[in-house]
Design a protein around this motif. Sequence first.
Motif, short mmCIF file in Angstrom:
data_model
loop_
_atom_site.label_atom_id
_atom_site.label_comp_id
_atom_site.label_asym_id
_atom_site.label_seq_id
_atom_site.Cartn_x
_atom_site.Cartn_y
_atom_site.Cartn_z
N GLU A 43 0.81 -1.23 0.00
CA GLU A 43 0.00 0.00 0.00
C GLU A 43 0.84 1.27 0.00
O GLU A 43 0.30 2.38 0.03
CB GLU A 43 -0.93 -0.02 1.22
N GLY A 44 2.17 1.13 -0.02
CA GLY A 44 3.04 2.29 -0.05
C GLY A 44 3.13 3.02 1.28
O GLY A 44 3.46 4.20 1.33
N LYS A 45 2.87 2.31 2.38
CA LYS A 45 2.86 2.92 3.70
C LYS A 45 4.14 2.70 4.50
O LYS A 45 4.24 3.18 5.62
CB LYS A 45 1.66 2.40 4.50
N LEU A 46 5.11 1.98 3.94
CA LEU A 46 6.39 1.77 4.62
C LEU A 46 7.53 2.19 3.71
O LEU A 46 7.52 1.89 2.52
CB LEU A 46 6.59 0.30 5.00
N ASP A 47 8.50 2.87 4.29
CA ASP A 47 9.68 3.28 3.55
C ASP A 47 10.86 2.35 3.78
O ASP A 47 11.78 2.28 2.97
CB ASP A 47 10.10 4.70 3.96
N ALA A 48 10.84 1.65 4.92
CA ALA A 48 11.96 0.79 5.29
C ALA A 48 11.51 -0.27 6.28
O ALA A 48 10.54 -0.07 7.02
CB ALA A 48 13.08 1.62 5.92
N ILE A 49 12.24 -1.37 6.28
CA ILE A 49 12.03 -2.43 7.29
C ILE A 49 13.39 -2.78 7.88
O ILE A 49 14.38 -2.96 7.15
CB ILE A 49 11.39 -3.68 6.68
N VAL A 50 13.41 -2.87 9.19
CA VAL A 50 14.57 -3.40 9.90
C VAL A 50 14.09 -4.71 10.51
O VAL A 50 13.21 -4.74 11.37
CB VAL A 50 15.05 -2.43 11.01
N PHE A 51 14.64 -5.81 10.01
CA PHE A 51 14.21 -7.15 10.41
C PHE A 51 15.43 -7.93 10.85
O PHE A 51 16.20 -8.41 10.02
CB PHE A 51 13.53 -7.82 9.21
N PHE A 52 15.63 -8.02 12.15
CA PHE A 52 16.76 -8.79 12.68
C PHE A 52 16.41 -10.26 12.62
O PHE A 52 15.63 -10.77 13.43
CB PHE A 52 17.11 -8.35 14.10
N ILE A 53 16.96 -10.92 11.62
CA ILE A 53 16.66 -12.33 11.31
C ILE A 53 17.64 -13.22 12.05
O ILE A 53 18.83 -12.93 12.12
CB ILE A 53 16.75 -12.56 9.79
N ASP A 54 17.12 -14.31 12.60
CA ASP A 54 17.96 -15.31 13.25
C ASP A 54 18.26 -16.40 12.23
O ASP A 54 17.40 -17.22 11.94
CB ASP A 54 17.25 -15.89 14.46
N ASP A 109 11.01 -2.32 -3.74
CA ASP A 109 12.25 -1.54 -3.67
C ASP A 109 12.27 -0.59 -2.47
O ASP A 109 12.56 0.59 -2.61
CB ASP A 109 12.45 -0.78 -4.98
N ILE A 110 11.96 -1.14 -1.29
CA ILE A 110 12.10 -0.32 -0.09
C ILE A 110 13.38 -0.75 0.64
O ILE A 110 13.90 -1.84 0.43
CB ILE A 110 10.87 -0.41 0.85
N LEU A 111 13.87 0.13 1.47
CA LEU A 111 15.06 -0.18 2.26
C LEU A 111 14.77 -1.36 3.18
O LEU A 111 13.72 -1.40 3.82
CB LEU A 111 15.47 1.04 3.08
#
Length: 120
Positions: A70-81, A103-105
């Motif tokens: 929906e174009g509501k996030l510019d970036a995701i920080v996902f600390f993956i195990d 193509d978001i951060l």
Amino acid sequence: MASIGLVAHDDKKDDMAAWALANAERLSRHTLFATGTTGGRIEAATGLSLTRLKSGPLGGDAQLGAMIVEGKLDAIVFFIDPLTAMPHDVDVKALTRLATLYDILFACNKSTADAVLAAI
């Protein structure tokens, strides 16, 4: 101001809370969304204001994915195990796929999270 999604697998929640605490001043300038348990840990560690979604396995990853579409996030920080099998691995892959497709951060560890935060 950017909209940032924050997610961490169970064994990475302490790392996420510590990273958020170290970057609380910069994060406070943005609109934050987090999956349920991760969001609670971040709030407790930092006092930051954020919107808590469902827990990842209960649909929080899917909620973040919908926000990407929906174009509501510019970036995701996902600390993956990378060392623990996740029963909801399909959701993790879908979130990664959408972040790439739209193509978001996307940061999956502390080093890339620092770079993403510096870029926005």
